[in-house]
Design an enzyme around this catalytic site. Structure first.
Site, PDB file in Angstrom:
ATOM      1  CG  HIS A 114      -0.216  -0.034   2.536  1.00 25.42           C
ATOM      2  ND1 HIS A 114      -0.185  -1.139   3.349  1.00 25.42           N
ATOM      3  CD2 HIS A 114       0.531   0.900   3.178  1.00 25.42           C
ATOM      4  CE1 HIS A 114       0.534  -0.895   4.417  1.00 25.42           C
ATOM      5  NE2 HIS A 114       0.988   0.342   4.331  1.00 25.42           N
TER       6      HIS A 114
HETATM    7  C1  T46 Z   1       2.559   0.560   6.979  1.00 31.27           C
HETATM    8  C2  T46 Z   1       3.357  -0.679   7.139  1.00 31.27           C
HETATM    9  C3  T46 Z   1       4.833  -0.416   7.237  1.00 31.27           C
HETATM   10  C4  T46 Z   1      -4.475  -0.755  13.601  1.00 31.27           C
HETATM   11  O1  T46 Z   1      -5.558  -1.048  14.162  1.00 31.27           O
HETATM   12  N1  T46 Z   1      -3.775   0.355  14.003  1.00 31.27           N
HETATM   13  C5  T46 Z   1      -2.592   0.689  13.443  1.00 31.27           C
HETATM   14  O2  T46 Z   1      -1.988   1.690  13.855  1.00 31.27           O
HETATM   15  C6  T46 Z   1      -2.077  -0.126  12.384  1.00 31.27           C
HETATM   16  C7  T46 Z   1      -0.759   0.219  11.713  1.00 31.27           C
HETATM   17  C8  T46 Z   1      -2.791  -1.229  11.996  1.00 31.27           C
HETATM   18  N2  T46 Z   1      -3.972  -1.544  12.602  1.00 31.27           N
HETATM   19  C9  T46 Z   1      -4.680  -2.766  12.207  1.00 31.27           C
HETATM   20  C10 T46 Z   1      -5.234  -2.786  10.797  1.00 31.27           C
HETATM   21  C11 T46 Z   1      -5.204  -4.264  10.438  1.00 31.27           C
HETATM   22  O3  T46 Z   1      -6.379  -4.875  10.931  1.00 31.27           O
HETATM   23  O4  T46 Z   1      -3.757  -3.850  12.276  1.00 31.27           O
HETATM   24  C12 T46 Z   1      -4.015  -4.795  11.249  1.00 31.27           C
HETATM   25  C13 T46 Z   1      -2.773  -5.033  10.392  1.00 31.27           C
HETATM   26  O5  T46 Z   1      -2.483  -3.823   9.627  1.00 31.27           O
HETATM   27  P1  T46 Z   1      -1.933  -3.860   8.125  1.00 31.27           P
HETATM   28  O6  T46 Z   1      -2.562  -4.988   7.402  1.00 31.27           O
HETATM   29  O7  T46 Z   1      -2.125  -2.498   7.540  1.00 31.27           O
HETATM   30  O8  T46 Z   1      -0.387  -4.180   8.373  1.00 31.27           O
HETATM   31  P2  T46 Z   1       0.849  -4.048   7.354  1.00 31.27           P
HETATM   32  O9  T46 Z   1       1.997  -4.673   8.046  1.00 31.27           O
HETATM   33  O10 T46 Z   1       0.492  -4.542   6.009  1.00 31.27           O
HETATM   34  O11 T46 Z   1       1.105  -2.453   7.243  1.00 31.27           O
HETATM   35  C14 T46 Z   1       1.565  -1.741   8.355  1.00 31.27           C
HETATM   36  C15 T46 Z   1       0.824  -0.393   8.512  1.00 31.27           C
HETATM   37  O12 T46 Z   1      -0.585  -0.610   8.525  1.00 31.27           O
HETATM   38  C16 T46 Z   1       1.142   0.543   7.386  1.00 31.27           C
HETATM   39  O13 T46 Z   1       0.684   1.854   7.697  1.00 31.27           O
HETATM   40  O14 T46 Z   1       3.010   1.518   6.385  1.00 31.27           O
HETATM   41  O15 T46 Z   1       2.952  -1.492   8.247  1.00 31.27           O
END
Ligand code: T46
Length: 139
Positions: free
Chosen positions: A55
């Site tokens: 993303h």
């Molecule tokens: C990024 C990369 C480096 C939350 O509830 N609060 C938060 O602050 C974050 C970051 C995530 N979440 C929840 C949303 C999803 O249900 O945690 C779950 C996993 O998040 P995500 O699928 O977005 O994780 P990554 O590792 O793909 O991405 C993350 C960050 O979301 C993103 O901003 O830049 O790490």
């Protein structure tokens, strides 16, 4: 340590406060974080073979630090992709807005600490790559 990174991304050399007891790295504006920190989250327990990210953010600025283990970070402005191997706790990667990023090759012990300049907001994510490329004005 400067590499050819997309505009809006930088490698940050974090200041290590070491003494005979070990090392300590403070993270704040005064030590080189380029924004006021509004949120911190950790990524850990990612199974080897699993990838994350895929993303870009419209506005969010972040700094990622691999504090244990290793992983690969891809930074992509829609045209050029830069691959960074992260395995040093004193190296931060600034990820600016409108940078497609992916994380791969997690070691089992990998812990990535991420500092962000804003609260969590799903509306700030661009998760569709074709939409990102169009918005970036490069495709
Ligand atoms: C990024 C990369 C480096 C939350 O509830 N609060 C938060 O602050 C974050 C970051 C995530 N979440 C929840 C949303 C999803 O249900 O945690 C779950 C996993 O998040 P995500 O699928 O977005 O994780 P990554 O590792 O793909 O991405 C993350 C960050 O979301 C993103 O901003 O830049 O790490």
């Amino acid at each position: 340590m400067e590499r050819n990174l997309p505009k809006g991304c930088r490698l940050l050399a974090l200041q290590v406060k070491g003494d005979q007891r070990g090392s300590l790295i403070p993270l704040e504006r005064a030590t080189g974080v380029p924004f006021d920190i509004a949120r911190v989250y950790f990524i850990y327990g990612t199974q080897p073979g699993v990838s994350r990210g895929f993303h870009a953010h419209y506005r969010l600025r972040q700094v990622a630090v691999c504090v244990a283990g290793s992983c690969t970070m891809i930074l992509d402005n829609g045209r050029d992709r830069t691959e960074l191997h992260l395995d040093q706790p004193d190296h931060g990667i600034e990820i600016g807005p409108m940078i497609w990023h992916e994380m791969h090759d997690f070691s089992a012990d990998c812990v990535v600490v991420v500092l962000a300049d804003g609260p969590y907001d799903e509306g700030d994510y661009i998760r569709d790559r074709a939409e990102f490329v169009e918005l970036a004005g490069i495709g």
